[in-house]
Design a protein around this motif. Structure first.
Motif, PDB file in Angstrom:
ATOM      1  N   ALA A  65       0.828  -1.206   0.000  1.00 22.41           N
ATOM      2  CA  ALA A  65       0.000   0.000   0.000  1.00 22.41           C
ATOM      3  C   ALA A  65       0.862   1.256   0.000  1.00 22.41           C
ATOM      4  CB  ALA A  65      -0.932  -0.003   1.206  1.00 22.41           C
ATOM      5  N   PHE A  66       1.944   1.238   0.761  1.00 18.25           N
ATOM      6  CA  PHE A  66       2.788   2.433   0.796  1.00 18.25           C
ATOM      7  C   PHE A  66       3.664   2.539  -0.450  1.00 18.25           C
ATOM      8  CE2 PHE A  66       6.873   4.447   1.644  1.00 18.25           C
ATOM      9  CZ  PHE A  66       6.424   5.736   1.910  1.00 18.25           C
ATOM     10  N   LEU A  67       4.364   1.481  -0.801  1.00 17.29           N
ATOM     11  CA  LEU A  67       5.292   1.544  -1.933  1.00 17.29           C
ATOM     12  C   LEU A  67       4.572   1.835  -3.241  1.00 17.29           C
ATOM     13  CD1 LEU A  67       7.546  -1.513  -0.998  1.00 17.29           C
ATOM     14  CD2 LEU A  67       8.219   0.894  -0.937  1.00 17.29           C
ATOM     15  N   GLY A  68       3.379   1.279  -3.395  1.00 16.45           N
ATOM     16  CA  GLY A  68       2.659   1.460  -4.649  1.00 16.45           C
ATOM     17  C   GLY A  68       1.795   2.702  -4.711  1.00 16.45           C
ATOM     18  N   TRP A  69       1.181   3.083  -3.573  1.00 14.27           N
ATOM     19  CA  TRP A  69       0.216   4.176  -3.589  1.00 14.27           C
ATOM     20  C   TRP A  69       0.464   5.258  -2.539  1.00 14.27           C
ATOM     21  CZ3 TRP A  69      -0.982  -0.957  -4.350  1.00 14.27           C
ATOM     22  CH2 TRP A  69      -1.546  -1.276  -5.580  1.00 14.27           C
ATOM     23  N   GLY A  70       1.486   5.100  -1.725  1.00 14.35           N
ATOM     24  CA  GLY A  70       1.786   6.108  -0.709  1.00 14.35           C
ATOM     25  C   GLY A  70       0.809   6.113   0.439  1.00 14.35           C
ATOM     26  N   VAL A  71       0.193   4.969   0.728  1.00 17.28           N
ATOM     27  CA  VAL A  71      -0.772   4.874   1.825  1.00 17.28           C
ATOM     28  C   VAL A  71      -0.019   4.631   3.130  1.00 17.28           C
ATOM     29  CG1 VAL A  71      -2.734   3.614   2.770  1.00 17.28           C
ATOM     30  CG2 VAL A  71      -2.562   4.000   0.292  1.00 17.28           C
ATOM     31  N   GLY A  72      -0.175   5.551   4.074  1.00 19.33           N
ATOM     32  CA  GLY A  72       0.483   5.431   5.368  1.00 19.33           C
ATOM     33  C   GLY A  72      -0.137   6.405   6.352  1.00 19.33           C
ATOM     34  N   VAL A  73       0.487   6.534   7.497  1.00 21.58           N
ATOM     35  CA  VAL A  73       0.011   7.466   8.522  1.00 21.58           C
ATOM     36  C   VAL A  73       1.156   8.413   8.852  1.00 21.58           C
ATOM     37  CG1 VAL A  73      -1.021   7.723  10.800  1.00 21.58           C
ATOM     38  CG2 VAL A  73      -1.481   5.655   9.452  1.00 21.58           C
ATOM     39  N   ARG A  74       1.081   9.636   8.313  1.00 23.97           N
ATOM     40  CA  ARG A  74       2.185  10.585   8.505  1.00 23.97           C
ATOM     41  C   ARG A  74       2.372  10.948   9.977  1.00 23.97           C
ATOM     42  NH1 ARG A  74       0.411  12.435   3.421  1.00 23.97           N
ATOM     43  NH2 ARG A  74       2.076  12.510   1.864  1.00 23.97           N
ATOM     44  N   GLU A  75       1.282  11.076  10.701  1.00 22.90           N
ATOM     45  CA  GLU A  75       1.384  11.483  12.098  1.00 22.90           C
ATOM     46  C   GLU A  75       2.188  10.485  12.927  1.00 22.90           C
ATOM     47  OE1 GLU A  75      -1.319  11.315  10.339  1.00 22.90           O
ATOM     48  OE2 GLU A  75      -2.000  13.404  10.172  1.00 22.90           O
ATOM     49  N   LEU A  76       2.164   9.217  12.525  1.00 17.50           N
ATOM     50  CA  LEU A  76       2.895   8.171  13.248  1.00 17.50           C
ATOM     51  C   LEU A  76       4.153   7.730  12.509  1.00 17.50           C
ATOM     52  CD1 LEU A  76      -0.111   5.920  14.366  1.00 17.50           C
ATOM     53  CD2 LEU A  76       1.095   7.654  15.706  1.00 17.50           C
ATOM     54  N   ASP A  77       4.444   8.370  11.377  1.00 16.13           N
ATOM     55  CA  ASP A  77       5.579   7.976  10.540  1.00 16.13           C
ATOM     56  C   ASP A  77       5.478   6.492  10.192  1.00 16.13           C
ATOM     57  OD1 ASP A  77       7.890   8.144   9.081  1.00 16.13           O
ATOM     58  OD2 ASP A  77       9.256   8.114  10.806  1.00 16.13           O
ATOM     59  N   PHE A  78       4.271   6.082   9.819  1.00 18.56           N
ATOM     60  CA  PHE A  78       3.996   4.669   9.553  1.00 18.56           C
ATOM     61  C   PHE A  78       3.885   4.429   8.062  1.00 18.56           C
ATOM     62  CE2 PHE A  78       1.152   1.110   8.770  1.00 18.56           C
ATOM     63  CZ  PHE A  78       1.706   0.125   9.585  1.00 18.56           C
ATOM     64  N   THR A  79       4.786   3.575   7.529  1.00 16.72           N
ATOM     65  CA  THR A  79       4.755   3.239   6.109  1.00 16.72           C
ATOM     66  C   THR A  79       4.585   1.736   5.870  1.00 16.72           C
ATOM     67  OG1 THR A  79       7.173   3.011   5.952  1.00 16.72           O
ATOM     68  CG2 THR A  79       6.250   5.211   5.598  1.00 16.72           C
ATOM     69  N   GLY A  80       4.401   0.977   6.919  1.00 17.72           N
ATOM     70  CA  GLY A  80       4.224  -0.463   6.775  1.00 17.72           C
ATOM     71  C   GLY A  80       4.720  -1.203   8.003  1.00 17.72           C
ATOM     72  N   VAL A  81       4.117  -2.338   8.284  1.00 14.87           N
ATOM     73  CA  VAL A  81       4.494  -3.145   9.444  1.00 14.87           C
ATOM     74  C   VAL A  81       5.902  -3.707   9.249  1.00 14.87           C
ATOM     75  CG1 VAL A  81       3.928  -5.203  10.785  1.00 14.87           C
ATOM     76  CG2 VAL A  81       2.098  -3.734   9.908  1.00 14.87           C
ATOM     77  N   SER A  82       6.715  -3.644  10.276  1.00 19.93           N
ATOM     78  CA  SER A  82       8.090  -4.157  10.208  1.00 19.93           C
ATOM     79  C   SER A  82       8.095  -5.671  10.084  1.00 19.93           C
ATOM     80  CB  SER A  82       8.864  -3.737  11.456  1.00 19.93           C
ATOM     81  OG  SER A  82      10.088  -4.436  11.549  1.00 19.93           O
ATOM     82  N   GLY A  83       8.677  -6.172   8.987  1.00 21.82           N
ATOM     83  CA  GLY A  83       8.748  -7.612   8.776  1.00 21.82           C
ATOM     84  C   GLY A  83       9.691  -8.305   9.739  1.00 21.82           C
ATOM     85  N   HIS A  84      10.856  -7.683  10.006  1.00 25.12           N
ATOM     86  CA  HIS A  84      11.803  -8.269  10.961  1.00 25.12           C
ATOM     87  C   HIS A  84      11.156  -8.432  12.340  1.00 25.12           C
ATOM     88  CE1 HIS A  84      14.861  -7.502   7.955  1.00 25.12           C
ATOM     89  NE2 HIS A  84      15.813  -7.984   8.749  1.00 25.12           N
ATOM     90  N   SER A  85      10.478  -7.378  12.794  1.00 24.67           N
ATOM     91  CA  SER A  85       9.845  -7.421  14.115  1.00 24.67           C
ATOM     92  C   SER A  85       8.757  -8.480  14.160  1.00 24.67           C
ATOM     93  CB  SER A  85       9.255  -6.051  14.454  1.00 24.67           C
ATOM     94  OG  SER A  85      10.238  -5.044  14.395  1.00 24.67           O
ATOM     95  N   THR A 142       4.030  -2.195  15.797  1.00 24.44           N
ATOM     96  CA  THR A 142       2.975  -2.972  15.127  1.00 24.44           C
ATOM     97  C   THR A 142       3.505  -4.317  14.655  1.00 24.44           C
ATOM     98  OG1 THR A 142       3.440  -1.759  13.074  1.00 24.44           O
ATOM     99  CG2 THR A 142       1.577  -1.009  14.408  1.00 24.44           C
ATOM    100  N   GLY A 143       4.756  -4.357  14.214  1.00 20.73           N
ATOM    101  CA  GLY A 143       5.348  -5.629  13.818  1.00 20.73           C
ATOM    102  C   GLY A 143       5.416  -6.603  14.978  1.00 20.73           C
ATOM    103  N   CYS A 144       5.854  -6.107  16.133  1.00 23.48           N
ATOM    104  CA  CYS A 144       5.916  -6.959  17.332  1.00 23.48           C
ATOM    105  C   CYS A 144       4.525  -7.427  17.749  1.00 23.48           C
ATOM    106  CB  CYS A 144       6.581  -6.199  18.479  1.00 23.48           C
ATOM    107  SG  CYS A 144       8.371  -5.951  18.279  1.00 23.48           S
ATOM    108  N   LEU A 145       3.536  -6.545  17.650  1.00 27.83           N
ATOM    109  CA  LEU A 145       2.178  -6.914  18.055  1.00 27.83           C
ATOM    110  C   LEU A 145       1.589  -7.974  17.132  1.00 27.83           C
ATOM    111  CD1 LEU A 145       0.678  -3.425  19.004  1.00 27.83           C
ATOM    112  CD2 LEU A 145       1.352  -5.278  20.551  1.00 27.83           C
ATOM    113  N   VAL A 146       1.777  -7.807  15.824  1.00 22.70           N
ATOM    114  CA  VAL A 146       1.235  -8.786  14.872  1.00 22.70           C
ATOM    115  C   VAL A 146       1.912 -10.140  15.056  1.00 22.70           C
ATOM    116  CG1 VAL A 146       1.042  -9.368  12.417  1.00 22.70           C
ATOM    117  CG2 VAL A 146       0.548  -7.053  13.185  1.00 22.70           C
ATOM    118  N   GLY A 147       3.242 -10.135  15.190  1.00 16.50           N
ATOM    119  CA  GLY A 147       3.962 -11.393  15.382  1.00 16.50           C
ATOM    120  C   GLY A 147       3.607 -12.068  16.688  1.00 16.50           C
TER     121      GLY A 147
END
Length: 233
Positions: free
Chosen positions: A61-81, A135-140
């Protein structure tokens, strides 16, 4: 933040790489199918797959369309986390399944702590913002804990702890420095699906201003109102 040498932070962050965590996840599934049932193995892979899907969708969503949350500096869930907090608690649970429940629980908590350390390293190394690591830690963790809850009452004597532990350690050592270009793959997919030539980049995305025109006022002052020809008739 803990004041650790930078090379140590890189060593910690590599624990969450797909080149290490995905082989461990497959090994967990293999041991589950051999020692317990293919249904339990499938349940584990389904939960992990769902978590991977969440990461992939947010990144696309972010890489293709720029969908994110600027207020939280969120561009996607961390895969490593996500991968580290999903895989390590389940690996510890499987290794300690023959042990007492209290020891088993401590192992799960230790696995979660390892995943959180990976998430922290992603922030320290500026690979992700705090919101993305959290968010990555929470999802995992959700994927891991749901599986642990499902498998908690599995018969403990069907797998010996030693071969499981040895296989996990051998995999961890052998795959520690293996790099899988998941970000490149996701970027390629995002560009194909979105039809854009270049992916969205965090720095430009954060600096971008709202270019939408201001909304027209709901009402005009009486002294600036000019009747149209139709209203004069």
């Amino acid at each position: 933040m803990p004041d650790l040498p930078i090379h140590l932070w890189y060593s910690i962050t590599s624990l969450g790489g797909a080149g290490l965590t995905l082989p461990l996840a497959l090994a967990i599934a293999l041991w589950l199918s051999v020692g317990y049932s293919w249904r339990l193995a499938a349940c584990w892979l389904a939960l992990l797959g769902a978590a991977i899907g969440v990461v992939t969708v947010t990144k696309l969503a972010f890489l293709g369309w720029g969908v994110g949350v600027r207020e939280l500096d969120f561009t996607g869930v961390s895969g490593h986390s996500m991968l580290s907090t999903a895989v390590y608690p389940v690996a510890m649970f499987l290794m300690l399944l023959p042990a007492r429940p209290a020891i088993r629980l401590l192992g799960v908590l230790a696995g979660l702590a390892a995943g959180i350390a990976v998430g922290l390293s992603r922030v320290v190394l500026s690979a992700h913002s705090p919101s993305e690591a959290v968010t990555g830690c929470l999802v995992g963790a959700l994927a891991a804990l749901v599986f642990v809850r499902i498998a908690w009452n599995a018969e403990p004597g069907r797998l010996s702890a030693m071969p499981v532990a040895v296989s996990m350690m051998v995999l961890a050592v052998a795959m520690h420095d293996v790099h899988v270009p998941t970000q490149r793959w996701v970027t390629h997919i995002a560009l194909k699906v979105s039809g854009h030539d270049r992916p969205f980049i965090r720095a430009k995305w954060k600096a971008a201003r709202d270019l939408h025109p201001a909304a027209a006022p709901l009402s005009q002052p009486l002294d600036t109102f000019k009747p149209s020809r139709a209203s004069q008739i």
